[in-house]
Design a protein around this motif. Structure first.
Motif, PDB file in Angstrom:
ATOM      1  N   ASP A 172       0.847  -1.187   0.000  1.00  0.00           N
ATOM      2  CA  ASP A 172       0.000   0.000   0.000  1.00  0.00           C
ATOM      3  C   ASP A 172       0.884   1.240   0.000  1.00  0.00           C
ATOM      4  O   ASP A 172       1.659   1.465   0.942  1.00  0.00           O
ATOM      5  CB  ASP A 172      -0.917   0.017   1.222  1.00  0.00           C
ATOM      6  N   TRP A 206      -2.464   7.506 -10.002  1.00  0.00           N
ATOM      7  CA  TRP A 206      -2.494   8.615  -9.039  1.00  0.00           C
ATOM      8  C   TRP A 206      -1.109   8.964  -8.513  1.00  0.00           C
ATOM      9  O   TRP A 206      -0.705  10.131  -8.497  1.00  0.00           O
ATOM     10  CB  TRP A 206      -3.441   8.274  -7.894  1.00  0.00           C
ATOM     11  N   ASN A 238      -9.652   1.599  -9.683  1.00  0.00           N
ATOM     12  CA  ASN A 238      -8.366   1.619  -9.004  1.00  0.00           C
ATOM     13  C   ASN A 238      -7.319   0.892  -9.834  1.00  0.00           C
ATOM     14  O   ASN A 238      -7.628   0.025 -10.650  1.00  0.00           O
ATOM     15  CB  ASN A 238      -8.476   0.976  -7.627  1.00  0.00           C
ATOM     16  N   THR A 243      -3.231   1.710  -6.227  1.00  0.00           N
ATOM     17  CA  THR A 243      -4.331   2.303  -5.454  1.00  0.00           C
ATOM     18  C   THR A 243      -5.377   1.246  -5.097  1.00  0.00           C
ATOM     19  O   THR A 243      -6.570   1.548  -5.049  1.00  0.00           O
ATOM     20  CB  THR A 243      -4.985   3.457  -6.242  1.00  0.00           C
ATOM     21  N   ASP A 244      -4.951   0.028  -4.870  1.00  0.00           N
ATOM     22  CA  ASP A 244      -5.886  -1.022  -4.445  1.00  0.00           C
ATOM     23  C   ASP A 244      -6.667  -0.569  -3.212  1.00  0.00           C
ATOM     24  O   ASP A 244      -6.087  -0.069  -2.240  1.00  0.00           O
ATOM     25  CB  ASP A 244      -5.123  -2.312  -4.102  1.00  0.00           C
ATOM     26  N   PHE A 246      -8.665   1.892  -2.807  1.00  0.00           N
ATOM     27  CA  PHE A 246      -8.929   3.322  -2.677  1.00  0.00           C
ATOM     28  C   PHE A 246     -10.391   3.633  -3.006  1.00  0.00           C
ATOM     29  O   PHE A 246     -10.966   3.071  -3.936  1.00  0.00           O
ATOM     30  CB  PHE A 246      -8.050   4.129  -3.635  1.00  0.00           C
ATOM     31  N   THR A 247     -10.969   4.543  -2.252  1.00  0.00           N
ATOM     32  CA  THR A 247     -12.247   5.148  -2.611  1.00  0.00           C
ATOM     33  C   THR A 247     -11.969   6.471  -3.317  1.00  0.00           C
ATOM     34  O   THR A 247     -10.820   6.941  -3.362  1.00  0.00           O
ATOM     35  CB  THR A 247     -13.097   5.415  -1.370  1.00  0.00           C
ATOM     36  N   THR A 250     -10.382   8.678  -0.865  1.00  0.00           N
ATOM     37  CA  THR A 250      -8.966   8.422  -0.609  1.00  0.00           C
ATOM     38  C   THR A 250      -8.100   9.140  -1.632  1.00  0.00           C
ATOM     39  O   THR A 250      -7.044   9.687  -1.295  1.00  0.00           O
ATOM     40  CB  THR A 250      -8.672   6.916  -0.651  1.00  0.00           C
ATOM     41  N   HIS A 251      -8.528   9.132  -2.901  1.00  0.00           N
ATOM     42  CA  HIS A 251      -7.766   9.836  -3.922  1.00  0.00           C
ATOM     43  C   HIS A 251      -7.620  11.320  -3.573  1.00  0.00           C
ATOM     44  O   HIS A 251      -6.536  11.897  -3.727  1.00  0.00           O
ATOM     45  CB  HIS A 251      -8.451   9.703  -5.288  1.00  0.00           C
ATOM     46  N   GLU A 253      -7.848  12.650  -0.533  1.00  0.00           N
ATOM     47  CA  GLU A 253      -7.013  12.762   0.664  1.00  0.00           C
ATOM     48  C   GLU A 253      -5.535  12.733   0.296  1.00  0.00           C
ATOM     49  O   GLU A 253      -4.722  13.497   0.834  1.00  0.00           O
ATOM     50  CB  GLU A 253      -7.336  11.620   1.632  1.00  0.00           C
ATOM     51  N   VAL A 254      -5.174  11.835  -0.623  1.00  0.00           N
ATOM     52  CA  VAL A 254      -3.785  11.729  -1.064  1.00  0.00           C
ATOM     53  C   VAL A 254      -3.342  13.018  -1.746  1.00  0.00           C
ATOM     54  O   VAL A 254      -2.246  13.539  -1.487  1.00  0.00           O
ATOM     55  CB  VAL A 254      -3.617  10.517  -2.004  1.00  0.00           C
TER      56      VAL A 254
END
Length: 332
Positions: A172, A206, A238, A243-244, A246-247, A250-251, A253-254
């Motif tokens: 991750d 991403w 994903n 990005t396994d 990921f919602t 989450t994208h 947030e990153v």
């Protein structure tokens, strides 16, 4: 925002799209269908395949993502379709040419002759009749370094170096950085961002295509300072190994963790990636923007963006940004 911001009809909209690989190609393929003065700013961190081999052998920028961006800007006439196919053609041999893309070799040859990345890409673009300009995000080859929690070592951070290695990691990804950490931005890319009416970020890998543009200090500063509206396009699926799990949230947030000072005006998402709890809408508002939901995939199950649908979405977004500015959630 008042409708008086609408561009005069005699001037094409100045749009800059940032990213790399298939994601940037999707944005460029859609944007070239609109009346735009279009520039693609491309991540140059690839260390695998034909690009990696040319990078190692010749000491040049990896040309692969630049080639894909140029192919995406080729027109729909016979000349454009022919050159797009030629650029993307890969040799299949038993020798040293195996796997090399014609476009990579062409770009490398022009660079060697001219000694200038931007002039070389402009020359190739003129040859192709490209409907826009392609620029590297930086003038020096870079490496992507990631901090990763490996699946077989939970709780421990491991450092992984290289675009291919990060994209295919069995872990991750927590964060990425560049080596060197402060590469010089392509001056023409900075100028394009500062002069743009709109900047499009994503879709794409991403950590290895989208985020790297935000890590070049001069590019990030230009993205923060520009008066352009910033449109973020979320992925449809994903990427395994990167990005396994990921919602959509989450994208974001990153992105916010890597560029906390960057505001986003619009986040464009296909309906299928939006959780009906409203959490994505709230997060987008926290970034200073609004969420726009509309189908943009080639089919309900596809992970590829449809050029016509994406172009229609961009057109509506640009028009609404002219007329309304920030602050409202849209669903078309």
């Amino acid at each position: 925002m008042s409708a008086t911001r609408r561009l005069p009809p005699q001037r094409a909209r100045r749009v800059v799209a940032l990213g790399g690989g298939h994601g940037l190609a999707a944005s460029l393929s859609a944007l070239r269908l609109l009346p735009t003065d279009l520039t693609g700013v491309v991540t140059v961190a690839d260390n695998g395949g034909s690009s990696g081999r040319l990078r190692d052998e010749l000491g040049i920028l990896p040309p692969g993502d630049l080639r894909m961006a140029l192919a995406a800007l080729c027109g729909d006439d016979q000349w454009g379709r022919t050159w797009a196919d030629v650029l993307q053609h890969r040799f299949r041999t038993e020798g040293e040419l195996h796997g090399h893309a014609v476009g990579n070799l062409l770009i490398a040859a022009v660079w060697e002759r001219l000694g200038d990345h931007v002039a070389g890409l402009d020359l190739v673009g003129r040859l192709l009749g490209a409907q826009g300009r392609v620029l590297p995000m930086t003038s020096v080859p870079i490496e992507i370094t990631a901090e990763v929690v490996m699946h077989d070592q939970p709780g421990e951070l491991t450092t992984i170096r290289g675009q291919v290695e990060v994209a295919s990691t069995d872990g991750d990804v927590v964060s990425v950085s560049l080596e060197p950490s402060d590469p010089p931005a392509c001056p023409e890319a900075v100028e394009a961002i500062l002069a743009a009416d709109d900047v499009v970020i994503g879709p794409g890998s991403w950590f290895t295509s989208v985020i790297p543009n935000l890590l070049v200090p001069e590019l990030r500063d230009a993205l923060v300072r520009t008066s352009a509206k910033r449109v973020l396009v979320l992925n449809l699926a994903n990427q395994p190994g990167e990005t396994d799990g990921f919602t959509a949230e989450t994208h974001l947030e990153v992105l916010a963790a890597h560029a906390p000072e960057l505001d986003i005006d619009v986040v464009l998402a296909d309906d299928r990636v939006v959780d009906e709890t409203g959490s994505l809408d709230a997060m987008v508002k926290g970034l200073g923007g609004r969420l726009v939901r509309t189908p943009v995939a080639t089919s309900p199950q596809s992970d590829q963006h449809d050029s016509l649908r994406l172009a229609a979405a961009f057109r509506r977004i640009f028009d609404e940004l002219d007329d309304r500015g920030r602050g409202a959630t849209g669903r078309w």
